[in-house]
Design a protein around this motif. Structure first.
Motif, mmCIF file in Angstrom:
data_model
loop_
_atom_site.group_PDB
_atom_site.id
_atom_site.type_symbol
_atom_site.label_atom_id
_atom_site.label_comp_id
_atom_site.label_asym_id
_atom_site.label_seq_id
_atom_site.Cartn_x
_atom_site.Cartn_y
_atom_site.Cartn_z
ATOM 1 N N GLU A 1 0.835 -1.206 0.000
ATOM 2 C CA GLU A 1 0.000 0.000 0.000
ATOM 3 C C GLU A 1 0.868 1.253 0.000
ATOM 4 O O GLU A 1 0.568 2.234 -0.696
ATOM 5 C CB GLU A 1 -0.916 -0.007 1.230
ATOM 6 C CG GLU A 1 -1.990 -1.077 1.191
ATOM 7 C CD GLU A 1 -2.710 -1.230 2.514
ATOM 8 O OE1 GLU A 1 -3.931 -1.475 2.492
ATOM 9 O OE2 GLU A 1 -2.057 -1.100 3.568
ATOM 10 N N LEU A 2 1.949 1.211 0.762
ATOM 11 C CA LEU A 2 2.851 2.365 0.806
ATOM 12 C C LEU A 2 3.520 2.560 -0.548
ATOM 13 O O LEU A 2 3.685 3.699 -1.016
ATOM 14 C CB LEU A 2 3.895 2.169 1.904
ATOM 15 C CG LEU A 2 4.797 3.363 2.237
ATOM 16 C CD1 LEU A 2 3.975 4.593 2.603
ATOM 17 C CD2 LEU A 2 5.759 3.002 3.364
ATOM 18 N N SER A 3 3.855 1.453 -1.206
ATOM 19 C CA SER A 3 4.509 1.549 -2.513
ATOM 20 C C SER A 3 3.577 2.181 -3.539
ATOM 21 O O SER A 3 4.007 2.969 -4.390
ATOM 22 C CB SER A 3 4.957 0.161 -2.984
ATOM 23 O OG SER A 3 3.848 -0.640 -3.366
ATOM 24 N N GLU A 4 2.287 1.845 -3.474
ATOM 25 C CA GLU A 4 1.320 2.410 -4.423
ATOM 26 C C GLU A 4 1.178 3.915 -4.226
ATOM 27 O O GLU A 4 1.007 4.665 -5.188
ATOM 28 C CB GLU A 4 -0.032 1.716 -4.248
ATOM 29 C CG GLU A 4 -0.031 0.264 -4.713
ATOM 30 C CD GLU A 4 -1.296 -0.490 -4.328
ATOM 31 O OE1 GLU A 4 -2.144 0.115 -3.613
ATOM 32 O OE2 GLU A 4 -1.444 -1.650 -4.740
ATOM 33 N N ARG A 5 1.247 4.363 -2.997
ATOM 34 C CA ARG A 5 1.102 5.790 -2.710
ATOM 35 C C ARG A 5 2.358 6.577 -3.096
ATOM 36 O O ARG A 5 2.280 7.738 -3.483
ATOM 37 C CB ARG A 5 0.808 6.009 -1.227
ATOM 38 C CG ARG A 5 -0.581 5.535 -0.792
ATOM 39 C CD ARG A 5 -0.733 5.634 0.718
ATOM 40 N NE ARG A 5 -2.046 5.176 1.154
ATOM 41 C CZ ARG A 5 -3.087 5.973 1.397
ATOM 42 N NH1 ARG A 5 -2.969 7.278 1.200
ATOM 43 N NH2 ARG A 5 -4.237 5.484 1.798
ATOM 44 N N MET A 6 3.541 5.945 -2.976
ATOM 45 C CA MET A 6 4.804 6.653 -3.169
ATOM 46 C C MET A 6 5.405 6.457 -4.550
ATOM 47 O O MET A 6 6.368 7.143 -4.899
ATOM 48 C CB MET A 6 5.819 6.216 -2.104
ATOM 49 C CG MET A 6 5.426 6.591 -0.689
ATOM 50 S SD MET A 6 6.725 6.188 0.513
ATOM 51 C CE MET A 6 8.047 7.287 -0.034
ATOM 52 N N GLY A 7 4.868 5.499 -5.333
ATOM 53 C CA GLY A 7 5.441 5.242 -6.647
ATOM 54 C C GLY A 7 6.747 4.489 -6.592
ATOM 55 O O GLY A 7 7.565 4.582 -7.517
ATOM 56 N N LEU A 8 6.969 3.731 -5.516
ATOM 57 C CA LEU A 8 8.119 2.848 -5.389
ATOM 58 C C LEU A 8 7.623 1.408 -5.397
ATOM 59 O O LEU A 8 6.427 1.158 -5.284
ATOM 60 C CB LEU A 8 8.875 3.130 -4.078
ATOM 61 C CG LEU A 8 9.454 4.523 -3.893
ATOM 62 C CD1 LEU A 8 9.958 4.682 -2.460
ATOM 63 C CD2 LEU A 8 10.582 4.781 -4.880
ATOM 64 N N THR A 9 8.543 0.450 -5.498
ATOM 65 C CA THR A 9 8.136 -0.940 -5.372
ATOM 66 C C THR A 9 8.129 -1.334 -3.897
ATOM 67 O O THR A 9 8.883 -0.775 -3.081
ATOM 68 C CB THR A 9 9.085 -1.875 -6.135
ATOM 69 O OG1 THR A 9 10.379 -1.841 -5.509
ATOM 70 C CG2 THR A 9 9.207 -1.459 -7.592
ATOM 71 N N ALA A 10 7.294 -2.312 -3.564
ATOM 72 C CA ALA A 10 7.254 -2.802 -2.178
ATOM 73 C C ALA A 10 8.610 -3.380 -1.783
ATOM 74 O O ALA A 10 9.063 -3.217 -0.636
ATOM 75 C CB ALA A 10 6.157 -3.854 -2.038
ATOM 76 N N SER A 11 9.265 -4.029 -2.734
ATOM 77 C CA SER A 11 10.589 -4.592 -2.463
ATOM 78 C C SER A 11 11.594 -3.503 -2.122
ATOM 79 O O SER A 11 12.412 -3.657 -1.204
ATOM 80 C CB SER A 11 11.067 -5.379 -3.686
ATOM 81 O OG SER A 11 12.392 -5.834 -3.512
ATOM 82 N N GLN A 12 11.534 -2.372 -2.862
ATOM 83 C CA GLN A 12 12.447 -1.265 -2.588
ATOM 84 C C GLN A 12 12.237 -0.713 -1.186
ATOM 85 O O GLN A 12 13.195 -0.429 -0.457
ATOM 86 C CB GLN A 12 12.226 -0.143 -3.608
ATOM 87 C CG GLN A 12 13.132 1.072 -3.410
ATOM 88 C CD GLN A 12 14.561 0.769 -3.773
ATOM 89 O OE1 GLN A 12 14.895 0.688 -4.936
ATOM 90 N NE2 GLN A 12 15.405 0.591 -2.772
ATOM 91 N N ILE A 13 10.984 -0.558 -0.791
ATOM 92 C CA ILE A 13 10.676 -0.042 0.542
ATOM 93 C C ILE A 13 11.202 -0.981 1.616
ATOM 94 O O ILE A 13 11.847 -0.541 2.581
ATOM 95 C CB ILE A 13 9.157 0.174 0.700
ATOM 96 C CG1 ILE A 13 8.709 1.339 -0.188
ATOM 97 C CG2 ILE A 13 8.781 0.430 2.159
ATOM 98 C CD1 ILE A 13 7.207 1.523 -0.261
ATOM 99 N N ARG A 14 10.967 -2.283 1.454
ATOM 100 C CA ARG A 14 11.447 -3.241 2.453
ATOM 101 C C ARG A 14 12.975 -3.241 2.516
ATOM 102 O O ARG A 14 13.562 -3.271 3.606
ATOM 103 C CB ARG A 14 10.930 -4.642 2.124
ATOM 104 C CG ARG A 14 9.432 -4.810 2.369
ATOM 105 C CD ARG A 14 9.025 -6.282 2.332
ATOM 106 N NE ARG A 14 9.205 -6.863 1.007
ATOM 107 C CZ ARG A 14 8.269 -6.880 0.061
ATOM 108 N NH1 ARG A 14 7.077 -6.337 0.296
ATOM 109 N NH2 ARG A 14 8.499 -7.442 -1.114
#
Length: 209
Positions: free
Chosen positions: A36-49
């Motif tokens: 959900e955070l990735s969708e809001r920020m335009g990053l991938t979930a993998s990048q965030i983790r």
């Protein structure tokens, strides 16, 4: 893990995480998944983790991130809970705008002094602080021990001021002057601000969509 082994690109994303988490918290949300955070920020979930795992990781499998806790941890990593005494040199239009419109306390800094070389400006009060003469820098710095200086002065004036401030113990600079002080003082921390460079980068992206 020490910050010395964390890439600068990861560090530069942390303020963006902090800002998005503030908006989420203000909207009433209490937790969010990396997807959900990735969708809001335009990053991938993998990048965030991957980014957050550089600092230990703060999520739980099947639960996601507690927004309040994650924001507090990022604030701690960025040092927002340890405000650094800061002075600003150059109270022209740019210096006044920076003084008036940046909320320093929430960014990890405590603005304690304003300076200019023009005697016509000395004594004027901006944001409840008097503008002091740069001739008083030595005395002020020895008494108040600022760690950071914001340079809103011309490039031609920057070298002497920088040399003076480094000798007085200033360790970091937010530099609008276009003077490359990292060459003369490689041991200080510098964030250079070039508005013109930003515009030229935008021009490139528009021409190379």
């Amino acid at each position: 893990m020490g910050s010395s082994v964390i890439s600068n690109s990861v560090i530069k994303r942390l303020p963006r995480y902090y800002r998005f988490l503030s908006e989420l918290k203000n909207s009433g949300l209490t937790r969010i998944s990396s997807r959900e955070l990735s969708e809001r920020m335009g990053l991938t979930a993998s990048q965030i983790r991957q980014d957050l795992n550089c600092f230990g990781g703060f999520g739980q499998q099947g639960y996601g991130y507690n927004i309040d806790i994650l924001q507090s941890e990022i604030a701690r990593i960025l040092g927002l809970d340890r405000p650094k005494n800061t002075i600003l040199i150059g109270m022209g239009n740019l210096g006044r705008a920076v003084t008036m419109h940046i909320h320093f306390e929430s960014k990890g800094f405590r603005l304690i002094g304003l300076f200019d070389s023009k005697e016509s400006l000395v004594g004027q009060v901006v944001k409840n602080m008097p503008i002091r003469s740069t001739a008083t820098l030595d005395e002020f710095c020895r008494e108040n021990l600022p760690e950071v200086a914001i340079l809103c002065i011309p490039k031609t004036a920057a070298k002497d001021i920088c040399d003076q401030l480094v000798k007085l113990g200033v360790k970091g600079f937010w530099n609008f002057s276009h003077y490359d002080l990292s060459l003369a003082h490689p041991n200080v921390k510098v964030e250079n601000m070039h508005f013109g460079d930003s515009l030229m980068t935008l021009s490139y992206h528009l021409d190379n969509e």
